[in-house]
Design an enzyme around this catalytic site. Structure first.
Site, PDB file in Angstrom:
ATOM      1  N   CYS A 264       0.873  -1.173   0.000  1.00 54.83           N
ATOM      2  CA  CYS A 264       0.000   0.000   0.000  1.00 54.83           C
ATOM      3  C   CYS A 264       0.914   1.227   0.000  1.00 54.83           C
ATOM      4  O   CYS A 264       2.113   1.110  -0.260  1.00 54.83           O
ATOM      5  CB  CYS A 264      -0.989  -0.001   1.162  1.00 54.83           C
ATOM      6  SG  CYS A 264      -0.291   0.134   2.816  1.00 54.83           S
TER       7      CYS A 264
ATOM      8  N   ASP B 151      -7.997   3.404   0.957  1.00 54.39           N
ATOM      9  CA  ASP B 151      -7.115   3.782   2.065  1.00 54.39           C
ATOM     10  C   ASP B 151      -7.975   4.377   3.187  1.00 54.39           C
ATOM     11  O   ASP B 151      -8.607   5.413   2.995  1.00 54.39           O
ATOM     12  CB  ASP B 151      -6.089   4.804   1.579  1.00 54.39           C
ATOM     13  CG  ASP B 151      -4.993   5.075   2.604  1.00 54.39           C
ATOM     14  OD1 ASP B 151      -5.143   4.684   3.775  1.00 54.39           O
ATOM     15  OD2 ASP B 151      -3.974   5.676   2.215  1.00 54.39           O
TER      16      ASP B 151
ATOM     17  N   ASN C  54       2.521   1.507   4.135  1.00 48.85           N
ATOM     18  CA  ASN C  54       2.741   0.252   4.840  1.00 48.85           C
ATOM     19  C   ASN C  54       2.392   0.358   6.324  1.00 48.85           C
ATOM     20  O   ASN C  54       3.061  -0.199   7.178  1.00 48.85           O
ATOM     21  CB  ASN C  54       4.181  -0.254   4.647  1.00 48.85           C
ATOM     22  CG  ASN C  54       4.416  -1.676   5.121  1.00 48.85           C
ATOM     23  OD1 ASN C  54       5.499  -1.993   5.583  1.00 48.85           O
ATOM     24  ND2 ASN C  54       3.440  -2.546   5.009  1.00 48.85           N
TER      25      ASN C  54
ATOM     26  N   CYS D  88      -1.412   0.789   7.112  1.00 49.99           N
ATOM     27  CA  CYS D  88      -2.855   0.515   7.248  1.00 49.99           C
ATOM     28  C   CYS D  88      -3.241  -0.788   6.565  1.00 49.99           C
ATOM     29  O   CYS D  88      -3.466  -1.804   7.215  1.00 49.99           O
ATOM     30  CB  CYS D  88      -3.688   1.665   6.682  1.00 49.99           C
ATOM     31  SG  CYS D  88      -3.564   3.207   7.608  1.00 49.99           S
ATOM     32  N   ARG D  89      -3.332  -0.763   5.245  1.00 51.27           N
ATOM     33  CA  ARG D  89      -3.881  -1.897   4.506  1.00 51.27           C
ATOM     34  C   ARG D  89      -2.926  -3.074   4.387  1.00 51.27           C
ATOM     35  O   ARG D  89      -3.311  -4.213   4.665  1.00 51.27           O
ATOM     36  CB  ARG D  89      -4.311  -1.439   3.106  1.00 51.27           C
ATOM     37  CG  ARG D  89      -5.400  -0.387   3.136  1.00 51.27           C
ATOM     38  CD  ARG D  89      -5.631   0.260   1.786  1.00 51.27           C
ATOM     39  NE  ARG D  89      -4.515   1.151   1.452  1.00 51.27           N
ATOM     40  CZ  ARG D  89      -4.377   1.771   0.308  1.00 51.27           C
ATOM     41  NH1 ARG D  89      -5.274   1.593  -0.663  1.00 51.27           N
ATOM     42  NH2 ARG D  89      -3.362   2.587   0.092  1.00 51.27           N
ATOM     43  N   SER D  90      -1.705  -2.830   3.949  1.00 42.34           N
ATOM     44  CA  SER D  90      -0.809  -3.959   3.686  1.00 42.34           C
ATOM     45  C   SER D  90      -0.384  -4.709   4.946  1.00 42.34           C
ATOM     46  O   SER D  90      -0.316  -5.944   4.920  1.00 42.34           O
ATOM     47  CB  SER D  90       0.398  -3.525   2.841  1.00 42.34           C
ATOM     48  OG  SER D  90       1.125  -2.492   3.439  1.00 42.34           O
TER      49      SER D  90
END
Length: 166
Positions: free
Chosen positions: A10, A124, A13, A15-17
């Site tokens: 993301c 995001d 690095n 939040c999402r990943s």
């Protein structure tokens, strides 16, 4: 069977990943397939390098029985494109940045294509509230279950084996 290496990417690095990394690791472990996967995450930007995931990602992971507090943000490296079988970007902007970094890499894919088969971006949640983190958790969980079912041995159904992370 060959070990499959997956890098989730993301922007920062945080939040999402890292959430995807934690979810996939947990699902693979609960399915008895942890040894079949190498899982990591990175960001297209390096401004959070060395930091823990966002407190909201940590909280949503914890609420679902996953601990991501040991993860640390890192910037994607040129050798990642060689080291990982799949480089799964969370949105189209990430895909574009990754392809600019490694124009010849054939392993860069949108998570929404590879895991969800929908072509959707994983939005995001950074500038939003907790509901955005719950939404991405749900989408990442769905995609990670599909990845393990598709890439794991025996094509075993995981239903019932992931109840603690749902």
């Amino acid at each position: 069977m060959k070990r499959v290496s997956i890098l989730f990417v993301c922007m920062g690095n945080i939040c999402r990943s890292p959430l995807a990394e934690g979810i996939l690791a947990r699902i693979a472990r609960e399915a008895g397939l942890a040894d079949r996967f190498k899982i990591d995450s990175a960001g297209t930007g390096g401004w959070h390098q060395g930091k823990q995931p966002d407190r909201r990602s940590i909280a949503i992971a914890r609420a679902h029985g996953i601990d991501i507090t040991e993860q640390r943000a890192r910037h994607i490296r040129p050798d990642d494109f060689e080291e990982f079988d799949l480089v799964l970007a969370m949105d189209r902007a990430n895909v574009a940045e990754l392809r600019a970094m490694a124009p010849g890499a054939g392993n860069i894919m949108l998570f929404g294509d590879a895991a969800l088969q929908t072509g959707e971006d994983i939005p995001d949640p950074y500038y939003g509230g907790p509901e955005g983190f719950e939404l991405i958790y749900t989408r990442l969980l769905t995609g990670c279950i599909a990845l393990v079912e598709t890439l794991g041995a025996d094509q075993a159904s995981l239903s019932g084996k992931t109840s603690s992370v749902r």
